[in-house]
Motif scaffolding. Structure first.
Motif, PDB file in Angstrom:
ATOM      1  N   PRO A   1       0.825  -1.209   0.000  1.00  0.00           N
ATOM      2  CA  PRO A   1       0.000   0.000   0.000  1.00  0.00           C
ATOM      3  C   PRO A   1       0.864   1.266   0.000  1.00  0.00           C
ATOM      4  O   PRO A   1       2.050   1.220   0.271  1.00  0.00           O
ATOM      5  N   GLU A   2       0.240   2.390  -0.317  1.00  0.00           N
ATOM      6  CA  GLU A   2       0.828   3.724  -0.352  1.00  0.00           C
ATOM      7  C   GLU A   2       1.797   3.898  -1.521  1.00  0.00           C
ATOM      8  O   GLU A   2       1.708   4.850  -2.280  1.00  0.00           O
ATOM      9  N   MET A   3       2.735   2.957  -1.667  1.00  0.00           N
ATOM     10  CA  MET A   3       3.687   2.985  -2.781  1.00  0.00           C
ATOM     11  C   MET A   3       4.163   1.558  -2.994  1.00  0.00           C
ATOM     12  O   MET A   3       4.695   0.933  -2.073  1.00  0.00           O
ATOM     13  N   ASP A   4       3.944   0.998  -4.197  1.00  0.00           N
ATOM     14  CA  ASP A   4       4.344  -0.393  -4.396  1.00  0.00           C
ATOM     15  C   ASP A   4       5.843  -0.505  -4.655  1.00  0.00           C
ATOM     16  O   ASP A   4       6.562   0.496  -4.801  1.00  0.00           O
ATOM     17  N   GLY A   5       6.340  -1.719  -4.705  1.00  0.00           N
ATOM     18  CA  GLY A   5       7.777  -1.960  -4.850  1.00  0.00           C
ATOM     19  C   GLY A   5       8.340  -1.399  -6.131  1.00  0.00           C
ATOM     20  O   GLY A   5       9.466  -0.872  -6.164  1.00  0.00           O
ATOM     21  N   MET A   6       7.590  -1.466  -7.220  1.00  0.00           N
ATOM     22  CA  MET A   6       8.086  -0.959  -8.493  1.00  0.00           C
ATOM     23  C   MET A   6       8.236   0.573  -8.466  1.00  0.00           C
ATOM     24  O   MET A   6       9.189   1.128  -9.019  1.00  0.00           O
TER      25      MET A   6
END
Length: 530
Positions: A55-60
């Protein structure tokens, strides 16, 4: 190794962190991609393991942000994913990921992936250290080159000639520069000045400049010692010889340079110059107080191997200011955003040309600072200032010189010699009175002839007629009849007038006239023998 792990799945994160710590790694944990990115902005991590889906910012997204920052060292990124689709993995690699760990986690695969990461990071660190060492070594070479250029390749102005006073300002854009200047003194009356600017910047330009300077010295020696040549080769003959020596080499190197060569000769007050594509010489006429630009005579060296060089000659007055400069000066930006240019520089010089040379060059340096318009380095920047002083000896019955507070002693010496050797029977006291009057009159000329200026050209004649000596001071500027100055007020309520009072008391008569644009002051002193 210190590793950042970001995973919103607590169970999966706990297993991964435990495995990493069992291998003696230090682990920092982030609960989502946004928290991981904030941590990365505060401190660097060499190895980051990111869950792809968070959530909030994915790994990619975190991966792409890392690659966009271009930090001082490489960050190795491993994505945790359950995806096995080839298209997804290609997308991740293009986004900046280095490797993958498949969920559920396999301890053997984890060890293998970490070993690969460690080898790559060690190799990257070795390359980074090598690059730093290479940059440091190059910087040391550049600093050494700058020192050599300053100490060995730049010649200070000659002190053996009275013809000129000179000062220079040179600011390289890359520590070493392609601008250069040098001087040849030929006895006490003639001095040559040459200023050049090689195309390009840095070490290659500096080396070409050094080679051309050496070439000029070789040509001068060859022409001075060659059979059938005059005692001193003319500037155009010297430049022709230099062109024959270096032009083909410059063409072969794909380079060229502008060069201005000038000869100051106080035996006839002449300036002879050859300008090969260099910015036009700025000449400030001390009599009129006006600047003009002297014509360029030839193309730059290295443009053509069949160039024929032409020199020009003009006359100088004591106090004239002659400026040689590079295009780093004319490329400066004015307050309105326009380029300064040669005419703009000449206009700027006109209001400051009377200054002592060190003060003048301080003003030039301030001009550079204000005119770079946000460019921290700018181009190579050179300005060579020459104050023509002439022979400063009596010629045609008069002494012509640039009068400032430091040169008035020469006026006194001339008048003193004239008073002693003129035939009138002056006592030492009478001579001292005369000299005091001359000193005050000349000082008034410097202070008042051109308001705010610190020097003027002045012509002094001293002639004995019977028992009387007549000293005449002629100088340009605004009319100043000091006979109209009121007597000084001795109670201190009003300043001024003391110097004029001294003159009147020290000589028998003071005459004043304004002829054309020149003041003419005549002092008369009669030998009384008492």
């Amino acid at each position: 190794m210190r590793i950042l792990v970001a995973d919103d799945d607590e169970l999966s994160a706990d297993i991964l962190i435990a495995s990493l710590r069992s291998m003696s790694h230090e682990v920092v944990f982030a609960r989502n991609g946004g928290e991981a990115w904030r941590m990365l902005q505060q401190e660097p991590f060499r190895l980051v393991i990111l869950d792809w889906m968070m959530p909030e910012m994915d790994g990619m997204e975190v991966c792409r942000n890392i690659r966009a920052t271009h930090g001082p060292s490489y960050t190795y990124i491993i994505l945790l994913t359950g995806r096995t689709d080839r298209k997804d993995r290609l997308e991740a690699l293009e986004g900046g990921a280095d490797d993958f760990l498949t969920k559920p986690l396999d301890s053997g695969e984890l060890v293998a992936r970490l070993n690969v990461a460690n080898r790559i990071l060690e190799s990257e660190e070795a390359v980074r250290r090598t690059n730093i060492e290479l940059r440091q070594a190059r910087q040391k070479e550049i600093e050494l080159g700058a020192t050599i250029q300053k100490r060995l390749l730049y010649s200070p102005p000659p002190r053996t000639t009275n013809a000129i006073e000179s000062a220079s300002l040179s600011i390289p854009s890359q520590q070493v520069d392609g601008d250069f200047c040098d001087f040849f003194a030929h006895g006490n009356k003639i001095v040559d000045v040459f200023v050049g600017d090689v195309m390009g910047k840095g070490v290659p330009a500096a080396m070409i400049g050094a080679g051309v300077k050496t070439g000029l010295q070789r040509c001068m020696i060859s022409l001075l010692t060659g059979a059938g040549e005059p005692a001193l080769p003319s500037p155009e003959r010297l430049l022709q010889s230099l062109d024959e020596l270096v032009c083909a080499e410059l063409i072969g190197l794909g380079s060229f340079l502008t060069l201005c060569y000038a000869r100051f000769d106080s035996s006839d007050d002449s300036l002879t110059y050859v300008n090969c594509g260099h910015p036009k010489i700025v000449l400030w006429d001390s009599l009129s107080g006006v600047c003009r630009l002297l014509d360029t005579t030839n193309v730059p060296l290295g443009f053509s191997d069949s160039e024929s060089y032409e020199q020009r000659t003009g006359r100088l007055h004591a106090g004239d200011l002659v400026l040689f400069y590079s295009d780093g000066v004319t490329d400066l930006k004015m307050a309105n955003g326009k380029r300064l240019g040669m005419n703009g520089f000449a206009d700027w010089v006109e209001a400051r040309a009377h200054l002592p040379l060190d003060e003048f060059l301080s003003e030039v340096e301030q001009l550079r600072t204000s005119g770079l318009a946000g460019d921290a380095t700018g181009d190579d920047f050179t300005c060579v200032a020459i104050r023509y002083r002439g022979a400063e000896v009596v010629r045609d019955g008069a002494l012509n010189l640039w009068a400032d507070n430091g040169s008035l002693r020469k006026v006194r010496a001339y008048v003193k010699e004239s008073a002693k050797n003129g035939g009138a029977d002056f006592t030492d006291s009478e001579i001292n009175q005369l000299l005091l009057a001359v000193q005050e009159a000349a000082s008034n000329a410097v202070r008042h002839a051109r308001a705010g200026q610190k020097g003027i050209p002045i012509r002094v004649t001293a002639e004995t007629r019977g028992d009387t000596i007549l000293v005449e001071l002629r100088y340009p500027g605004a009319p100043f009849d000091f006979r109209m100055v009121p007597e000084p007020v001795l109670d201190g309520t009003k300043e001024g007038g003391f110097g004029i009072s001294i003159i009147k008391k020290c000589v028998d008569d003071v005459a004043y006239a304004f002829q054309g644009d020149h003041n003419l002051v005549t002092l008369k002193k009669r030998a009384k023998g008492d």
